[in-house]
Design an enzyme around this catalytic site. Structure first.
Site, PDB file in Angstrom:
ATOM      1  N   GLU A 156     -11.962 -52.413   2.080  1.00  0.00           N
ATOM      2  CA  GLU A 156     -12.489 -50.899   1.804  1.00  0.00           C
ATOM      3  C   GLU A 156     -11.269 -50.065   2.139  1.00  0.00           C
ATOM      4  OE1 GLU A 156     -16.168 -50.127   3.543  1.00  0.00           O
ATOM      5  OE2 GLU A 156     -17.342 -51.487   2.475  1.00  0.00           O
ATOM      6  N   ASN A 197     -11.213 -56.543  -0.462  1.00  0.00           N
ATOM      7  CA  ASN A 197     -12.486 -56.269  -0.899  1.00  0.00           C
ATOM      8  C   ASN A 197     -12.837 -54.966  -0.894  1.00  0.00           C
ATOM      9  OD1 ASN A 197     -15.207 -57.542  -1.299  1.00  0.00           O
ATOM     10  ND2 ASN A 197     -15.664 -56.877   0.884  1.00  0.00           N
ATOM     11  N   GLU A 263     -20.847 -58.761  -1.907  1.00  0.00           N
ATOM     12  CA  GLU A 263     -21.957 -58.094  -1.100  1.00  0.00           C
ATOM     13  C   GLU A 263     -23.240 -57.416  -1.852  1.00  0.00           C
ATOM     14  OE1 GLU A 263     -20.507 -55.323   1.946  1.00  0.00           O
ATOM     15  OE2 GLU A 263     -18.418 -56.338   2.246  1.00  0.00           O
TER      16      GLU A 263
HETATM   17  C1  XIL Z   1     -22.881 -53.634   6.989  1.00  0.00           C
HETATM   18  C2  XIL Z   1     -23.956 -54.689   7.806  1.00  0.00           C
HETATM   19  O1  XIL Z   1     -24.628 -55.080   6.806  1.00  0.00           O
HETATM   20  C3  XIL Z   1     -24.584 -53.842   8.940  1.00  0.00           C
HETATM   21  O2  XIL Z   1     -25.393 -54.883   9.701  1.00  0.00           O
HETATM   22  C4  XIL Z   1     -23.795 -53.156  10.010  1.00  0.00           C
HETATM   23  O3  XIL Z   1     -24.522 -52.270  10.754  1.00  0.00           O
HETATM   24  C5  XIL Z   1     -22.553 -52.246   8.743  1.00  0.00           C
HETATM   25  O4  XIL Z   1     -22.092 -53.141   8.230  1.00  0.00           O
HETATM   26  N1  XIL Z   1     -19.538 -52.898   3.606  1.00  0.00           N
HETATM   27  C6  XIL Z   1     -18.989 -54.008   4.323  1.00  0.00           C
HETATM   28  C7  XIL Z   1     -19.972 -54.679   4.978  1.00  0.00           C
HETATM   29  O5  XIL Z   1     -17.992 -54.611   4.039  1.00  0.00           O
HETATM   30  O6  XIL Z   1     -19.389 -55.329   6.314  1.00  0.00           O
HETATM   31  C8  XIL Z   1     -20.804 -53.682   5.531  1.00  0.00           C
HETATM   32  O7  XIL Z   1     -22.142 -54.473   6.438  1.00  0.00           O
HETATM   33  C9  XIL Z   1     -21.777 -52.959   4.312  1.00  0.00           C
HETATM   34  C10 XIL Z   1     -20.530 -52.227   3.782  1.00  0.00           C
END
Ligand code: XIL
Length: 343
Positions: A156, A197, A263
């Site tokens: 990100e 990513n 994701e």
């Molecule tokens: C999220 C997790 O799912 C949660 O448990 C945590 O509290 C916050 O992060 N983008 C990403 C992930 O790359 O690592 C994130 O995961 C969601 C958004």
């Protein structure tokens, strides 16, 4: 059902206690062959739920062929104090993957989220922070060398308008933090596939263009990058169609890059859900899974969690492929159908 995480004391002298997630034999027996789908099918796994909830563990082991640690490899967990690493949770998940025949996607090596205070509040000069970043990436990738096939190296980095997101890494090092991280990861495991990513790139717009531009620039500069991840946090009201993802993946292929859905989750609004929301959700997953199955450069599809109960989007949004009791939803059937090997 709750189960305790068993503490298996290692016999070797000098080794401290090592906790591991117990996989009962009837659950282990359900694991599909690693290559049973056309593409690796992954889930983000949380150490707590995997150790405590049988339905969760059963759904993960029986349904998926790839594992991404949901939080265990983030800086606040794995690098809580400067130079002090805590690999316990990540080790547990990598061991779980090995025992159940899953591939591992490592996540994430550099991100502005879930950083410990010592990083965000440090008074860094560029040299110092670059050294810390290199050491972090080398330590984490090096520990799992040969066991993590694919890494989200930079997570990100972009803002919604396609510009750079302000983060401690960007503010101190500028855009070159990206290159530093990819090079350090490649040094630590030359065989690992290294990904950029990004979130919010599953629809056309400035950020989607920017991520392709950035990936292309890195390739041209000889930075060791192998693919781009599409997080695909989406909703039944607004999910990407196969055609859009196929176009993005094809653009990446022409630059010699891989692609992945990394994701995915598809929320259903608890109030005013559209009729047949579960069927619509299945369609969303099915479109993404077909895009991946049909693109030769797609390295897998990962769902961001196992059962609805533990989703970061909220259990009431029902965004995942298994219900809170670990029963497969129409979404799961749609994914499996798209990724099924045809004879
Ligand atoms: C999220 C997790 O799912 C949660 O448990 C945590 O509290 C916050 O992060 N983008 C990403 C992930 O790359 O690592 C994130 O995961 C969601 C958004």
């Amino acid at each position: 059902m709750k189960r305790a995480v068993v503490l298996a004391a290692l016999l070797a002298v000098g080794c401290s206690e090592n906790s591991e997630i117990d996989v009962p034999r009837d659950i282990a027996r359900k694991a599909p062959a690693t290559d049973s789908y056309l593409r690796p099918l992954g889930a983000a796994v949380a150490t707590g739920a995997a150790g405590d909830d049988d339905g969760y563990l059963r759904a993960f082991v029986a349904g998926f062929t790839s594992l991404t640690p949901e939080n265990a490899m983030k800086w606040e967990v794995i690098h809580p104090e400067l130079g002090e690493f805590d690999f316990e949770q990540a080790d547990e998940l990598v061991a779980l993957a090995r025992r159940t025949g899953k591939r591992v996607r490592g996540h994430p090596l550099v991100w502005d989220g879930q950083l410990p205070d010592w990083v965000t509040e440090g008074d860094w000069g560029p040299r110092e922070l670059a050294a810390v970043l290199r050491r972090h990436v080398r330590a984490v990738v090096g520990r799992y060398r040969g066991r993590v096939e694919e890494w989200d190296v930079v997570n990100e980095p972009l803002a919604a308008d396609g510009g750079w997101k302000q983060s401690v890494f960007f503010n101190v090092l500028g855009p070159k933090y990206v290159e530093i991280a990819f090079r350090a990861a490649h040094d630590a495991d030359p065989d690992a596939h290294l990904f950029l990513n990004e979130i919010g790139t599953e629809h056309p717009g400035p950020k989607s263009e920017a991520v392709l531009r950035l990936a292309g620039e890195l390739v041209r500069r000889g930075v060791p990058i192998h693919g781009v991840g599409y997080e695909t946090h989406t909703t039944v009201l607004d999910f990407p169609r196969k055609r859009y993802l196929a176009t993005q993946f094809a653009t990446l292929a022409s630059a010699g890059l891989g692609a992945a859905v990394t994701e995915m989750d598809v929320t259903i609004p608890p109030e005013g859900a559209p009729p047949q929301a579960l069927a619509l959700q299945a369609r969303a997953y099915g479109e993404a899974a077909r895009a991946c199955a049909e693109a030769a450069n797609c390295t897998g599809l990962t769902v961001w969690g196992v059962t609805d109960e533990y989703s970061w989007r909220g259990a009431d949004q029902r965004p995942l492929a298994f219900d809170p009791d670990g029963r497969p939803k129409p979404a799961f059937a749609a994914i499996v159908q798209a990724l099924a090997r045809r004879r």
